[in-house]
Design an enzyme around this catalytic site. Structure first.
Site, PDB file in Angstrom:
ATOM      1  CE  LYS A 257      -4.044   2.232   2.012  1.00 51.10           C
ATOM      2  NZ  LYS A 257      -3.653   3.560   1.596  1.00 51.10           N
ATOM      3  NE  ARG A 262      -7.115   3.880  -7.589  1.00 52.89           N
ATOM      4  CZ  ARG A 262      -8.070   3.179  -6.984  1.00 52.89           C
ATOM      5  NH1 ARG A 262      -8.409   3.439  -5.743  1.00 52.89           N
ATOM      6  NH2 ARG A 262      -8.688   2.202  -7.619  1.00 52.89           N
ATOM      7  NE  ARG A 277     -10.309   8.105  -3.449  1.00 51.30           N
ATOM      8  CZ  ARG A 277      -9.983   7.335  -2.445  1.00 51.30           C
ATOM      9  NH1 ARG A 277      -8.732   7.225  -2.081  1.00 51.30           N
ATOM     10  NH2 ARG A 277     -10.898   6.680  -1.788  1.00 51.30           N
ATOM     11  CD  GLU A 307      -1.923   5.882  -4.091  1.00 54.03           C
ATOM     12  OE1 GLU A 307      -2.958   5.524  -4.703  1.00 54.03           O
ATOM     13  OE2 GLU A 307      -1.954   6.468  -3.014  1.00 54.03           O
ATOM     14  CG  PHE A 347      -2.953  -0.650  -7.995  1.00 55.34           C
ATOM     15  CD1 PHE A 347      -4.290  -0.582  -8.288  1.00 55.34           C
ATOM     16  CD2 PHE A 347      -2.347   0.407  -7.332  1.00 55.34           C
ATOM     17  CE1 PHE A 347      -5.036   0.532  -7.937  1.00 55.34           C
ATOM     18  CE2 PHE A 347      -3.085   1.529  -6.970  1.00 55.34           C
ATOM     19  CZ  PHE A 347      -4.430   1.591  -7.279  1.00 55.34           C
ATOM     20  CE  LYS A 430      -9.306   2.096   4.131  1.00 49.49           C
ATOM     21  NZ  LYS A 430      -9.633   3.413   3.666  1.00 49.49           N
TER      22      LYS A 430
HETATM   23  P1  AMP Z   1      -7.243   4.976   1.747  1.00 56.12           P
HETATM   24  O1  AMP Z   1      -6.892   6.178   0.900  1.00 56.12           O
HETATM   25  O2  AMP Z   1      -6.495   4.901   3.007  1.00 56.12           O
HETATM   26  O3  AMP Z   1      -8.721   4.823   1.883  1.00 56.12           O
HETATM   27  O4  AMP Z   1      -6.787   3.670   0.945  1.00 56.12           O
HETATM   28  C1  AMP Z   1      -7.230   3.387  -0.344  1.00 56.12           C
HETATM   29  C2  AMP Z   1      -6.295   4.016  -1.352  1.00 56.12           C
HETATM   30  O5  AMP Z   1      -4.998   3.427  -1.259  1.00 56.12           O
HETATM   31  C3  AMP Z   1      -6.656   3.771  -2.790  1.00 56.12           C
HETATM   32  O6  AMP Z   1      -7.672   4.621  -3.218  1.00 56.12           O
HETATM   33  C4  AMP Z   1      -5.361   4.031  -3.500  1.00 56.12           C
HETATM   34  O7  AMP Z   1      -5.252   5.405  -3.783  1.00 56.12           O
HETATM   35  C5  AMP Z   1      -4.317   3.686  -2.474  1.00 56.12           C
HETATM   36  N1  AMP Z   1      -3.475   2.522  -2.793  1.00 56.12           N
HETATM   37  C6  AMP Z   1      -2.169   2.442  -2.469  1.00 56.12           C
HETATM   38  N2  AMP Z   1      -1.658   1.279  -2.843  1.00 56.12           N
HETATM   39  C7  AMP Z   1      -2.646   0.569  -3.451  1.00 56.12           C
HETATM   40  C8  AMP Z   1      -2.733  -0.725  -4.052  1.00 56.12           C
HETATM   41  N3  AMP Z   1      -1.676  -1.531  -4.119  1.00 56.12           N
HETATM   42  N4  AMP Z   1      -3.933  -1.107  -4.549  1.00 56.12           N
HETATM   43  C9  AMP Z   1      -5.013  -0.307  -4.488  1.00 56.12           C
HETATM   44  N5  AMP Z   1      -4.987   0.935  -3.930  1.00 56.12           N
HETATM   45  C10 AMP Z   1      -3.831   1.372  -3.420  1.00 56.12           C
END
Ligand code: AMP
Length: 587
Positions: A257, A262, A277, A307, A347, A430
């Site tokens: 992650k 994004r 995004r 990302e 990804f 996540k």
């Molecule tokens: P969060 O922003 O904490 O809600 O986590 C989701 C976001 O993590 C996604 O919208 C992506 O922007 C980001 N992200 C980072 N690494 C990845 C990955 N390997 N696969 C999908 N999303 C990822």
């Protein structure tokens, strides 16, 4: 459709606060509007002139509109500004201010009166696309022309559209419901309409197809280049052990992650577009990413999801999100691309050489992605480990943290692991550093204050303000406020327990920032053990205060564990220990 007819729908929408009534009005509007106008009608209802992802920007600030009104009505700007103040809003004034028709207006607007929806849209688009020298003057004349051809109510709504202050109360989901209602009297078609909308991100296009070919036509709406697909979202769980329960495939892909931004990249030959995004076109912000996609993706056409992360290629390390934020700028873009290099970690593959790949399974999409991407320092496929158990997921997570990453995104590898645009699906979960107790030790902190409880806790304390001991300065410096982890009995007993050390004023050895001042003060006597997720820098707490940065250390998500009666306040965790723990985090 006459613009005046649409205006009467705007009025009806504004008169109701009921969601269902709004849906019915929108259904009625959907039926009355023609196939030619329906896309524009949808944009206008949402207060836009084009789909959200388009770059159409009217560029009309209040000052320009005031100047246009002054120019059109032959008054001076001072006077118009005064009237605006009296009336309250620009649109209210525009409704009252008649603008005489001039022959020259015909260059911009076809009719002298009886505006059609299409005329208003044409004129607004002319305003949005006017550029170069003299464009401001042109924008003002076009706005004046439109207002001259309009009646009072029309002027009111045209000005709201022009100034971005439409807000009729109907969002895009209500609009989709309205469309569904118009064909069946229920919301039953909303999922199909929503899927189409999330696939093409153009509600006007969905409405047009629905008018033309019905719901079966909408089902056929496909991905197309330069129309962003709404990114698939992730779910979260309370406990790491829940991940293999929710993702039922035998194998789970634990992807790295990344803490960046994004970005969905569209490649059409050498023409590259990047969407954020929020689906806005941010191609101009990342010329380096554009170049990487152009040279590193071997495809005639492709849409990829990933990302962008600030990256130190020399060290091979990812940098925090805050670094990448320096790249959010209109000016000095190239300079900052060099100062803060970014790596695009891809990804997913959504579209390739003319075909959507969204209905393929995740492993299939990933395999195809790997085939077309040539990795470089600044372009790569996301790191991933296939896991068969919760333990393996944990190993992947820990190893990611050690390398400075944010955690894992666990993804289903099942045969039905399709890409679901805009959906927060249980296929992707996540698990971040904050969710885990990464501190090897709990902290022992001293209670120096309390906040009055609210709601269920009224009459008791809502939280206690806790401090670490700074040995060097012999003072107590705050680290956090703790409101969770107490049982009902403990909360009940707290005021009695602290009563004897209650003070009128802040005890002299306590250092507290104004913004963290509690309702009640206590002399430092009681020590409690507290568990937290992470130590961060914060302007709200004084622990190891750095006067240059105006920040101390704070404990995130603190939770009461137990009382430590055997410890004196000076035996609490020291400010120095907390600084050390901060340095060790994630290593
Ligand atoms: P969060 O922003 O904490 O809600 O986590 C989701 C976001 O993590 C996604 O919208 C992506 O922007 C980001 N992200 C980072 N690494 C990845 C990955 N390997 N696969 C999908 N999303 C990822």
């Amino acid at each position: 459709m006459k613009f005046s007819s649409l205006v009467s729908f705007f009025e009806r929408l504004e008169e109701t606060a009921s969601q269902i009534e709004m849906t019915e009005i929108l259904a009625d509007l959907f039926e009355k509007a023609s196939e030619e106008d329906i896309d524009i009608v949808c944009y206008f209802v949402l207060g836009n002139i084009a789909p959200g992802y388009s770059e159409a920007d009217l560029g009309l600030g209040d000052k320009t509109v005031i100047s246009a009104l002054a120019l059109g009505s032959g008054r001076d700007e001072e006077e118009v500004s005064r009237w605006v103040r009296d009336k309250g809003t620009l649109s209210a004034l525009a409704a009252d201010l008649e603008i005489p028709w001039k022959e020259g207006f015909r260059d911009y607007i076809a009719v002298e009166d009886g505006l059609r929806v299409e005329d208003v849209h044409d004129a607004l688009m002319q305003i949005a696309t006017a550029s170069g020298s003299g464009s401001m003057k042109k924008k003002k004349i076009i706005l004046g022309a439109m207002l001259a051809a309009a009646d009072a109510k029309e002027r009111y709504y045209i000005t709201r559209l022009a100034t971005g202050t439409m807000r009729l109360g109907a969002g895009d989901r209500t609009l989709l419901d309205g469309m569904s209602y118009s064909i069946s009297g229920t919301k039953e078609h909303r999922p199909v309409l929503e899927h189409a909308y999330y696939t093409c991100s153009d509600i006007g296009h969905v409405a047009k197809v629905l008018k033309r070919s019905g719901i079966s036509g909408v089902k056929k709406i496909r991905v197309s280049l330069n129309r962003p697909i709404r990114p698939m979202l992730t779910q979260r769980v309370g406990e790491r052990a829940e991940i293999p329960e929710k993702i039922t495939s035998a194998r789970i892909a634990a992807e790295e992650k990344y803490d960046g931004e994004r970005i969905e990249a569209h490649k059409d030959g050498d023409d590259i577009h990047l969407f954020s995004r929020r689906l806005t076109d941010i191609t101009g912000q990342f010329p380096d990413v554009v170049e990487e996609v152009r040279s590193g993706i071997d495809a005639t056409t492709a849409i990829i999801d990933g990302e962008v992360v600030a990256y130190d290629a020399g060290e091979g390390t990812y940098q925090p999100f805050q670094q990448l934020m320096h790249r959010r700028r209109k000016y000095h873009v190239k300079e900052y691309a060099e100062k803060v290099p970014a790596r695009y970690v891809v990804f997913d593959l959504l579209y390739l050489n003319g075909n959507s790949k969204m209905s393929l399974s995740y492993p299939e999409r990933r395999a195809q992605l790997k085939k077309i991407l040539t990795p470089s320092d600044f372009l790569s496929v996301s790191g991933m480990k296939v896991c068969a158990s919760a333990e393996e997921i944990h190993d992947a997570f820990s190893s990611n943290l050690k390398r400075g990453l944010e955690g894992v995104i666990c993804k289903s590898c099942a045969s039905d692991s399709v890409y679901e645009p805009g959906n927060r699906s249980w296929q992707w979960i996540k698990w971040k550093k904050e969710y885990e107790t990464e501190l090897t030790d709990t902290l022992d902190l001293v209670i120096i204050g309390a906040a009055a409880g609210k709601g269920k806790r009224s009459g008791r304390y809502g939280s206690v303000l806790c401090a670490a001991y700074n040995e060097e300065e012999d003072v107590f410096q705050t680290v956090c406020s703790v409101g969770t982890g107490f049982s009902d009995e403990e909360l009940e007993a707290l005021p009695g327990k602290l009563e004897d050390c209650k003070r009128e004023k802040k005890p002299s050895r306590c250092q507290v920032r104004n913004q963290s001042e509690p309702d009640f003060w206590f002399s430092p006597e009681f020590v409690i053990e507290v568990l937290g997720s992470e130590i961060t820098r914060s302007p709200a707490h004084t622990c190891n205060w750095d006067d240059d940065e105006k920040r101390g250390f704070a404990l995130r998500f603190p939770r009461f564990i137990r009382w430590r009666p055997e410890k004196s306040p000076e035996q609490a965790t020291s400010a120095e220990e907390i600084a050390q723990m901060y340095g060790q985090q994630g290593s």
